[in-house]
Design an enzyme around this catalytic site. Structure first.
Site, short mmCIF file in Angstrom:
data_model
loop_
_atom_site.label_atom_id
_atom_site.label_comp_id
_atom_site.label_asym_id
_atom_site.label_seq_id
_atom_site.Cartn_x
_atom_site.Cartn_y
_atom_site.Cartn_z
N TYR A 153 0.86 -1.18 0.00
CA TYR A 153 0.00 0.00 0.00
C TYR A 153 0.89 1.23 0.00
O TYR A 153 1.86 1.27 0.75
CB TYR A 153 -0.93 0.00 1.23
CG TYR A 153 -2.37 -0.04 0.77
CD1 TYR A 153 -2.91 1.02 0.06
CD2 TYR A 153 -3.17 -1.16 0.99
CE1 TYR A 153 -4.21 0.97 -0.41
CE2 TYR A 153 -4.47 -1.21 0.52
CZ TYR A 153 -4.97 -0.14 -0.19
OH TYR A 153 -6.25 -0.20 -0.66
N GLU A 167 -0.43 4.83 -0.47
CA GLU A 167 -1.19 6.08 -0.67
C GLU A 167 -0.32 7.27 -0.35
O GLU A 167 0.52 7.20 0.55
CB GLU A 167 -2.43 6.08 0.23
CG GLU A 167 -3.56 5.27 -0.35
CD GLU A 167 -4.83 5.36 0.49
OE1 GLU A 167 -4.94 6.27 1.32
OE2 GLU A 167 -5.70 4.50 0.29
N ASP A 171 -6.26 14.96 -23.86
CA ASP A 171 -6.24 13.52 -23.59
C ASP A 171 -5.54 12.85 -24.77
O ASP A 171 -6.14 12.66 -25.83
CB ASP A 171 -7.69 13.03 -23.44
CG ASP A 171 -7.79 11.53 -23.18
OD1 ASP A 171 -6.76 10.84 -23.26
OD2 ASP A 171 -8.91 11.05 -22.92
N THR A 185 -3.25 7.19 -21.55
CA THR A 185 -3.08 5.81 -21.14
C THR A 185 -1.61 5.49 -21.38
O THR A 185 -0.91 6.22 -22.08
CB THR A 185 -3.91 4.84 -22.01
OG1 THR A 185 -3.48 5.01 -23.37
CG2 THR A 185 -5.38 5.11 -21.92
N LYS A 233 -1.44 2.06 -24.99
CA LYS A 233 -1.83 2.10 -26.40
C LYS A 233 -0.56 2.31 -27.24
O LYS A 233 0.34 1.49 -27.15
CB LYS A 233 -2.92 3.14 -26.61
CG LYS A 233 -4.20 2.78 -25.82
CD LYS A 233 -5.34 3.75 -26.02
CE LYS A 233 -6.55 3.36 -25.17
NZ LYS A 233 -7.65 4.35 -25.26
N ARG A 236 -0.80 -1.68 -18.86
CA ARG A 236 -2.14 -1.11 -18.82
C ARG A 236 -2.20 -0.08 -17.70
O ARG A 236 -2.00 -0.43 -16.54
CB ARG A 236 -3.12 -2.24 -18.56
CG ARG A 236 -4.57 -1.87 -18.56
CD ARG A 236 -5.40 -3.08 -18.90
NE ARG A 236 -5.14 -3.42 -20.28
CZ ARG A 236 -5.80 -2.90 -21.31
NH1 ARG A 236 -6.78 -2.05 -21.11
NH2 ARG A 236 -5.49 -3.23 -22.54
#
Ligand SMILES: *Cc1c(COP(=O)(O)O)cnc(C)c1O
Length: 483
Positions: A69, A71, A246, A275, A278, A284
């Site tokens: 974790y 954060e 974007d 992203t 792509k 991903r």
């Protein structure tokens, strides 16, 4: 410096060992993974949003980072023991800043949609929340009175956004009602000139002057031409909007220096999302780049809208960005565009109709109405013949968003495999053969169907055999032998 490519035998050993470990627990999962690489190897993939990540990127994801974790941000975590996560997150961000010439990079978003949510809320935080806090003389939202908080919440919901229309190639997350962006913002769209299919900047400027949006979103999933981000920024400045780009689809072309100057969004937009899987060919995931004044807002993405970061994916992002900084990535990006143009030319020469009449980027939007088909029929006929594409609306599509009138074709994946312009011309011939041999099927009531197609006898088998032959000259993951 860039690492040397891994010797082939090492890759085979690594993947085989991983599958053996998995097979001991659930053999069906190991088998599915093996079957997936075989499927990918045997299909002629023209899906414009897909690619093939390198073995180094794939392997960077399967490890102990998944258990952590983390954060918060590098050096400021809400959990202890994040020293190694800090290392990979800083590396990924540093590579991203260098690769794109960005002032700030936030590499935690889990996907493109998440990156957009982070971007929207960063702009809302900077331009709506911060002034409200200042006016109330407090430092954070918990200190606002109930009345001030209610007013601020109403303000969040009263902001305007201008985005590219879906049928011109925009994305659902750019303010459309089925997506949360359309529920958060009062949205209007800009589109393309019906005569040319090209972005209509004058109309966009008019709409922006009239609508006065907080955010103008540029970027697309299915527009085959370049966008001039210098003009977009001028329009945004004129109406006091923040320009958000974007670049989910074309980030690889920016990283590979094919899109430069006015066509590189990073120097022009205050905030850029993408992203990473792509054309950029990474794991991903998503990412936000921004100018310094937005950095503190962007960095609050988790936990504002994101769950805990995925450190294993950030590790793979660092590897992918290191790959994209190598000189051969520029060569790759150029070949992606050359291949798209060859595919477009091959189709045009055979009489096909393309939206905008061609392409300047990695994708081609083929209007299949000339073949008497819907996009859905064309997609199915091509799939039956071993060619994987996806149906897509064309501007003003008479068949709607489900059946559509187009097929979107993209070259990032096949270019990674090594196919070149000669192969693209042959693929154009195969596509033309399949679509020219297909007809609408009939519904059970005997009417022409928008969904069913009929292919002339033997065409699918013949084309699929030729596609397989073509692919056999360009082995996918030549260093990975699972047999
Ligand atoms: C693919 C895409 C996205 C969504 O990316 P996910 O990783 O699937 O969430 C967002 N915006 C654009 C323009 C895209 O093409």
């Amino acid at each position: 410096m860039a690492p040397e490519p891994t010797p082939r035998s090492t890759e085979s050993t690594a993947f085989r060992a991983a599958l053996d470990v998995i097979r001991d627990v659930e053999p069906r999962v190991a088998d599915a993974i093996g079957a997936e690489v075989e499927d990918q190897r045997s299909s002629l993939k023209l899906i414009a949003s897909e690619n093939y990540a390198s073995p180094a990127v794939l392997l960077a994801m399967g490890n102990w980072f998944s258990d952590k974790y983390a954060e918060g941000t590098v050096g400021r975590r809400f959990y202890a023991g994040c020293r190694n996560v800090d290392t990979v997150e800083s590396l990924a961000a540093e590579h991203a800043r260098e690769l794109f010439g960005a002032e700030h990079a936030y590499v935690q978003p889990h996907s493109g949609i998440d990156a957009n949510l982070v971007a929207f809320w960063s702009v809302l935080s900077q331009r709506v929340e911060s002034p409200a806090l200042e006016k109330a003389g407090v430092r954070q939202v918990n200190e606002l009175t109930d009345a001030d908080w209610a007013a601020l919440r109403a303000d969040f919901g009263n902001q305007r956004m201008l985005g590219m229309s879906l049928d011109a190639g925009g994305h659902l997350t750019h303010g459309f009602r089925p997506n949360i962006s359309g529920k958060m913002f009062d949205q209007r769209s800009y589109g393309t000139d019906p005569a040319t299919g090209l972005l209509d900047y004058d109309a966009l400027r008019e709409t922006a002057r009239d609508f006065r949006p907080l955010i103008i979103v540029a970027g697309y999933s299915a527009y085959p031409r370049l966008v001039n981000f210098r003009i977009m920024r001028e329009i945004a400045d004129e109406v006091g909007a923040t320009l958000m780009v974007d670049m989910a689809h074309f980030a690889g072309l920016v990283a590979g220096k094919v899109l430069t100057g006015d066509f590189d969004p990073v120097p022009h937009a205050q905030i850029v999302t993408t992203t990473t899987h792509k054309s950029l060919r990474g794991p991903r995931g998503g990412m936000v780049l921004c100018q310094s004044e937005l950095a503190e807002h962007v960095d609050r993405g988790c936990p504002m809208v994101l769950g805990g970061p995925l450190p294993h994916v950030m590790a793979a992002k660092a590897v992918a960005f290191a790959e994209a900084r190598r000189a051969d990535f520029c060569d790759y990006a150029q070949r992606v565009v050359d291949n798209a143009r060859a595919l477009a030319d091959g189709l045009l020469r055979r009489g096909a109709k393309l939206v905008t009449g061609g392409t300047d980027n990695h994708l081609v939007l083929l209007d299949v109405t000339g073949y008497g088909l819907t996009g859905r029929q064309a997609e199915a006929a091509l799939l039956e013949s071993g060619i994987v594409t996806n149906r897509n609306s064309v501007p003003g599509d008479p068949n709607g968003a489900w059946y559509t009138s187009g097929v979107r074709l993209g070259t990032p994946a096949l270019t990674t495999r090594g196919l070149g312009t000669a192969e693209m011309d042959e693929i154009a011939a195969l596509i033309d053969t399949v679509l020219g041999s297909a007809q609408p099927g009939l519904t059970s009531g005997g009417k022409p169907s928008k969904a069913q197609h009929v292919l002339e006898e033997g065409v699918a088998l013949r084309v699929a055999a030729r596609a397989a032959e073509l692919l056999s000259g360009f082995p996918l993951y030549p260093g990975v032998d699972l047999s």
